[in-house]
Scaffold this active site. Structure first.
Site, PDB file in Angstrom:
ATOM      1  N   LYS A  83      32.962  38.723  29.956  1.00 48.80           N
ATOM      2  CA  LYS A  83      34.027  38.329  30.883  1.00 48.80           C
ATOM      3  C   LYS A  83      33.598  37.186  31.800  1.00 48.80           C
ATOM      4  O   LYS A  83      34.448  36.492  32.368  1.00 48.80           O
ATOM      5  CB  LYS A  83      34.489  39.517  31.715  1.00 48.80           C
ATOM      6  CG  LYS A  83      33.479  40.033  32.721  1.00 48.80           C
ATOM      7  CD  LYS A  83      34.026  41.199  33.525  1.00 48.80           C
ATOM      8  CE  LYS A  83      33.013  41.695  34.549  1.00 48.80           C
ATOM      9  NZ  LYS A  83      32.671  40.666  35.548  1.00 48.80           N
ATOM     10  N   ASP A  84      32.283  36.982  31.962  1.00 53.19           N
ATOM     11  CA  ASP A  84      31.784  35.925  32.834  1.00 53.19           C
ATOM     12  C   ASP A  84      31.490  34.618  32.097  1.00 53.19           C
ATOM     13  O   ASP A  84      31.145  33.619  32.728  1.00 53.19           O
ATOM     14  CB  ASP A  84      30.504  36.376  33.548  1.00 53.19           C
ATOM     15  CG  ASP A  84      30.749  37.488  34.550  1.00 53.19           C
ATOM     16  OD1 ASP A  84      31.848  37.529  35.124  1.00 53.19           O
ATOM     17  OD2 ASP A  84      29.844  38.331  34.736  1.00 53.19           O
ATOM     18  N   THR A 129      39.149  42.985  46.935  1.00 52.48           N
ATOM     19  CA  THR A 129      38.988  42.337  45.633  1.00 52.48           C
ATOM     20  C   THR A 129      39.239  40.851  45.800  1.00 52.48           C
ATOM     21  O   THR A 129      40.093  40.438  46.591  1.00 52.48           O
ATOM     22  CB  THR A 129      39.941  42.904  44.571  1.00 52.48           C
ATOM     23  OG1 THR A 129      39.703  42.222  43.328  1.00 52.48           O
ATOM     24  CG2 THR A 129      41.397  42.720  44.952  1.00 52.48           C
ATOM     25  N   ARG A 134      43.493  41.029  39.437  1.00 55.52           N
ATOM     26  CA  ARG A 134      43.837  42.273  40.125  1.00 55.52           C
ATOM     27  C   ARG A 134      44.878  42.029  41.210  1.00 55.52           C
ATOM     28  O   ARG A 134      45.805  42.829  41.389  1.00 55.52           O
ATOM     29  CB  ARG A 134      42.584  42.896  40.730  1.00 55.52           C
ATOM     30  CG  ARG A 134      41.602  43.465  39.705  1.00 55.52           C
ATOM     31  CD  ARG A 134      40.308  43.876  40.356  1.00 55.52           C
ATOM     32  NE  ARG A 134      39.390  44.539  39.425  1.00 55.52           N
ATOM     33  CZ  ARG A 134      38.075  44.416  39.458  1.00 55.52           C
ATOM     34  NH1 ARG A 134      37.506  43.644  40.385  1.00 55.52           N
ATOM     35  NH2 ARG A 134      37.313  45.046  38.589  1.00 55.52           N
ATOM     36  N   GLY A 152      30.465  39.660  45.711  1.00 55.72           N
ATOM     37  CA  GLY A 152      29.126  40.204  45.654  1.00 55.72           C
ATOM     38  C   GLY A 152      29.032  41.220  44.535  1.00 55.72           C
ATOM     39  O   GLY A 152      30.042  41.624  43.956  1.00 55.72           O
TER      40      GLY A 152
END
Length: 311
Positions: A83-84, A129, A134, A152
């Site tokens: 996902k990154d 978030t 989201r 973080g």
């Protein structure tokens, strides 16, 4: 094939990233007991920067330093959360994915100190978030809740929750499991309620493409169904050409009978517009399935929607 005696594994230095490396080391040890492994931790731009990721190259901020260590020869193998890894552009020249590990849970979890569920949260509850995915979905389904920026690693976010910076958190189930904190989960949200990011729950192993012995060695860790799912999802994102401020979500699912499907959405940041597409592969291969779902959303106006969002 000659197997290497030592594999140097590069990864982000966060507790979760290092836990992911330990999974890889464990699976490698089971497959090749004679191989030694060594961890090369690096701190990425995304880990150091606590502001808007769009100001530091978006999600590429979590991979740039890892890629650099691999290409420089300081490490042999990189471990990434899929996902990154940006999908709107190719992997760095000279590198390939050698394996996708079996997929973990793709869902999001609500963490609330008093144990309330998402539907029970009162108006004005602050949800910590910074994920545009989201935020857009909460705006659509629970507009009475307020999202507050919080970044973080998962441990740091839990500390910020305890300090009162937010009233509740949304975190990945797989991430909490990897740091051995599933105890904080109040509610696991079905994908129909909170659709996951592309590549959710998947760890990828990246190598230099000319390290054929290493590629052969680690390819045994790969999971065929996860490979099909990841390939479809990443092609979808590549065709859609979303940026880091684009609220895009989706997931592919390989069924036991071999069928593969891909469901995806594109949102406006305020959640007022939601574009949906869901296709079954049938005779299509995973990249073609990803392309088909992206085209279905583009026909609904996804290009205009994505390009209208500042980044």
């Amino acid at each position: 094939m000659s197997t290497p005696e030592l594999i140097r594994i590069v990864s982000r230095d966060s507790p979760m990233a290092l836990a992911q490396v330990e999974r890889v080391r464990s699976e490698l040890a089971a497959l090749h007991p004679h191989i030694r492994t060594e961890v090369v931790p690096v701190k990425t731009t995304g880990d150091k920067w606590m502001g808007d990721l769009a100001q530091v190259e978006g999600k590429g901020a979590f991979t740039k330093e890892v890629d650099a260590a691999l290409l420089a020869g300081d490490a042999d193998l990189a471990v990434h959360c899929v996902k990154d890894v940006p999908a709107d552009r190719p992997l760095p020249a000279g590198t390939i994915f050698a394996a996708f590990l079996e997929r973990d849970d793709i869902r999001d979890a609500l963490v609330h100190p008093a144990g309330l569920t998402l539907d029970d949260l009162p108006q004005g509850t602050r949800i910590g978030t910074s994920s545009v995915r989201r935020i857009a979905q909460l705006a659509a389904s629970h507009p009475h809740l307020d999202c507050v920026p919080i970044r973080g690693n998962a441990n740091r976010r839990l500390d910020k929750l305890a300090a009162g910076d937010a009233d509740a958190l949304l975190l990945a189930v797989s991430g909490l499991q990897r740091i051995n904190r599933p105890d904080v989960i109040t509610e696991i949200l079905p994908a129909e309620v909170m659709m996951p990011p592309i590549g959710a729950g998947i760890l990828a192993l990246q190598c230099r493409e000319n390290d054929t012995d290493l590629i052969d060695t680690v390819s045994g860790l790969g999971h065929p169904d996860t490979y099909r799912e990841a390939t479809a999802e990443r092609m979808f994102l590549h065709v859609l050409q979303g940026h880091c401020n684009s609220p895009i979500a989706g997931y592919a699912k390989a069924e036991r009978n071999g069928e593969l499907s891909l469901r995806a959405c594109v949102f406006t940041p305020d959640g007022k517009t939601v574009l949906n597409a869901h296709e079954w592969a049938g005779p299509l291969d995973p990249p073609t399935l990803g392309t088909a779902v992206a085209v279905a959303l583009l026909r609904q106006g996804a290009r205009t929607l994505i390009d209208s969002i500042a980044h």
